[in-house]
Design an enzyme around this catalytic site. Structure first.
Site, short mmCIF file in Angstrom:
data_model
loop_
_atom_site.label_atom_id
_atom_site.label_comp_id
_atom_site.label_asym_id
_atom_site.label_seq_id
_atom_site.Cartn_x
_atom_site.Cartn_y
_atom_site.Cartn_z
N ASP A 227 0.74 -1.21 -0.01
CA ASP A 227 -0.01 0.06 -0.04
C ASP A 227 0.71 1.25 -0.08
O ASP A 227 1.75 1.54 0.71
CB ASP A 227 -0.74 0.08 1.39
N GLU B 28 1.88 -0.28 -4.98
CA GLU B 28 0.95 0.61 -5.09
C GLU B 28 1.63 1.98 -5.26
O GLU B 28 1.94 2.62 -4.33
CB GLU B 28 -0.10 0.66 -4.26
C1 NOJ Z 1 -4.48 2.86 -0.88
C2 NOJ Z 1 -5.58 1.85 -0.82
O1 NOJ Z 1 -5.73 1.33 -1.99
C3 NOJ Z 1 -6.84 2.74 -0.09
O2 NOJ Z 1 -8.04 1.85 -0.29
C4 NOJ Z 1 -6.66 3.20 1.09
O3 NOJ Z 1 -7.74 3.93 1.74
C5 NOJ Z 1 -5.45 3.96 1.22
N1 NOJ Z 1 -4.26 3.44 0.35
C6 NOJ Z 1 -4.84 4.16 2.60
O4 NOJ Z 1 -4.21 2.83 3.14
#
Ligand code: NOJ
Length: 531
Positions: free
Chosen positions: A201, A265
């Protein structure tokens, strides 16, 4: 060429566990639910399942606020059920990827409870604590991505802590070696349990400026039309140079085990994104490529972004493509049902690892969420801008029955009204359903070295046509996609080509003879094997 890794040749399928299958009638999906649907996933033809977070969590951000990194939330099941799931996933010949959320914890995580206890706590420096700014307010202008200042005042200890998302999601201090070691142990905990890798993440945000400088304003920001944090360029809160060292360290941990994958990500322009492969390809195996999520849906824009991405990739860096996820509108809602089929062909024929989002294979669209049923904290904090992510997180549609076969009671988010016809049960029987198209595409992809490993070559086209070749030593495929409503005569002869049609998005072409031209209909995409 060395044998490709599973994460190069295979397709990744994202499951949002709350919404895949409920097994215990609480209206929320769970691990036994996922286990009961493995047959479906295997038949679909995907290689790896990526589960959004399953860890114990107060669910302020539906699991992206982790209160314990080495257990399973009772809503989802138990660690024993997780172990059983790993075994069953492998038995089905698939892999399991976990979501790893290292940037922030829940404010209920014991680390944070300890950290906020006092300024002299041994864990104080595990989070980002600062004194107030000169005016007594927040230390600087940094904004939360879920609205408001990113600084939360803590009256008990007289300091602010930084949270890039909710105040219930305090950011960890990734400059602290103890934090790093603790988190790398978390990775090993799951790797030892047989997990095949991680989707990390907000990987590009782990390190913040060590001088705490204000972020500059973004010219052209349209207040009231886009979320408040878009008013700044996140120069000092994201993509800091020092983050590359952290990525390399994570990679080394993952490499302690055989055949595992590290996925990041990362929402950055491609020229910056590719830095996350690492200077020596010692970073993420797959820095997620989100270009298709953000592109205008027209042939020129997409041809350009593919070229730009292909050009930016470092030598040896393996490409990847994402068409949807739990943070944005579903593809069928973004481009409409007909173009969603074209998008399926695009995703599964581009060079690199595709990531699919559960339900997109059915043509699921965004579900309207009545105001009183909104769950997403982003929507609650920043209302009126349609930033809510609930519409693309609604339960998987399995049957035409009550609650779409997802649960036996009302689920946490409403079931789409389209579920009567858009569901697995119905689509399995239809020869031209989105599900049948996806299965056919996945089958073709698995059986074709040109599609999994071959080179990518653009074919110059005009108007709404996007065309390219995928070539391996043994075969060459032409992919021609009509992104518009007008028919198009694809004159293969003028391209000095002829070939046999392997697939059309319309699923109604039987002719397998060698053709010198193909009359593409509106919104039609085809795969032609050149002879
Ligand atoms: C990215 C995640 O995909 C999202 O769903 C989340 O709210 C934020 N990061 C915070 O962790």
């Amino acid at each position: 060429m060395t044998a490709p890794k599973w994460w190069q040749s295979g397709v990744i399928y994202q499951i949002y566990p709350r919404s895949f299958q409920d097994s215990n009638a609480d209206g929320i999906g769970d691990l036994p639910g996922v286990a009961s649907r493995l047959e479906y996933c295997a038949r679909l033809g995907v290689e790896a399942l990526w589960l959004s977070p399953i860890y114990p969590s107060p669910m302020a951000d539906f699991g992206y606020d982790v209160a314990d990194y080495t257990d399973v939330d009772p809503i989802f099941g138990t660690l024993a059920q997780f172990d059983a799931l790993v075994t069953q996933v492998k038995r089905h010949g698939m892999k399991l990827i976990l979501d790893f959320v290292p940037n922030h914890t829940s404010d209920r995580h014991p680390w944070f409870l300890e950290s906020r206890r006092s300024r002299t706590s041994p864990k104080r420096d595990w989070y980002l604590w600062r004194d107030p700014g000169p005016d007594g307010g927040p230390p600087n202008n940094w904004l939360s991505q879920f609205g408001g200042s990113a600084w939360q005042w803590d009256a008990a200890t007289g300091q602010y802590y930084y949270h890039a998302f909710l105040s219930a999601q305090p950011d960890l201090n990734w400059r602290n070696p103890e934090v790093r070691d603790a988190m790398y142990e978390v990775l090993r905990f799951w790797l030892r349990r047989g997990v095949d890798g991680f989707r990390v993440d907000v990987l590009w945000q782990l390190i913040k400026d060590d001088r705490w400088r204000d972020n500059p304003p973004r010219p052209g920001y349209r207040a009231g039309h886009e979320p408040p944090h878009h008013s700044q360029i996140p120069l000092y809160t994201a993509d800091r140079p020092e983050v590359q060292q952290v990525v390399a360290e994570m990679r080394r941990v993952v490499d302690e085990f055989e055949e595992r994958v590290l996925i990041g990500e990362i929402y950055l322009p491609v020229e910056r994104l590719v830095a996350y492969y690492g200077a020596q390809l010692d970073g993420a195996h797959l820095p997620f490529n989100f270009r298709l999520l953000q592109s205008p849906w027209n042939a020129r824009a997409i041809a350009t972004l593919i070229d730009r991405y292909e050009r930016a990739l470092p030598a040896g860096g393996w490409p990847n493509w994402v068409l949807g996820n739990h943070d944005i509108a579903r593809i069928a809602s973004r481009v409409g049902p007909l173009q969603a089929r074209v998008a399926a062909v695009l995703l599964l024929t581009l060079r690199g690892t595709p990531t699919m989002y559960y339900g997109d294979e059915l043509g699921m669209t965004d579900t309207t969420i009545p105001p009183e049923r909104v769950q997403d904290p982003f929507e609650k904090n920043v209302p009126g801008l349609a930033v809510g992510r609930d519409p693309s997180r609604t339960p998987m549609q399995w049957t035409s029955g009550e609650y779409a076969g997802f649960s036996t009671r009302a689920p946490w988010l409403p079931i789409s009204s389209a579920s009567a016809v858009v569901n697995v049960e119905v689509e399995e029987r239809e020869t031209s359903s989105p599900l049948t198209l996806y299965r056919e595409l996945l089958r073709l992809r698995r059986s074709s070295e040109a599609l999994t490993l071959g080179s990518y070559e653009p074919v110059a086209m005009t108007g709404d046509l996007l065309a390219y070749l995928r070539r391996s030593p043994r075969s060459c495929l032409l992919i021609a996609l009509n992104l518009g409503p007008a028919p198009f005569e694809l004159d293969l002869a003028s391209l000095r080509m002829k070939g046999r049609l392997l697939l059309s998005t319309h699923m109604d072409r039987e002719d397998r003879s060698v053709l010198a031209d193909v009359a593409l209909r509106a919104d039609e995409g085809v795969i032609v094997e050149l002879t």
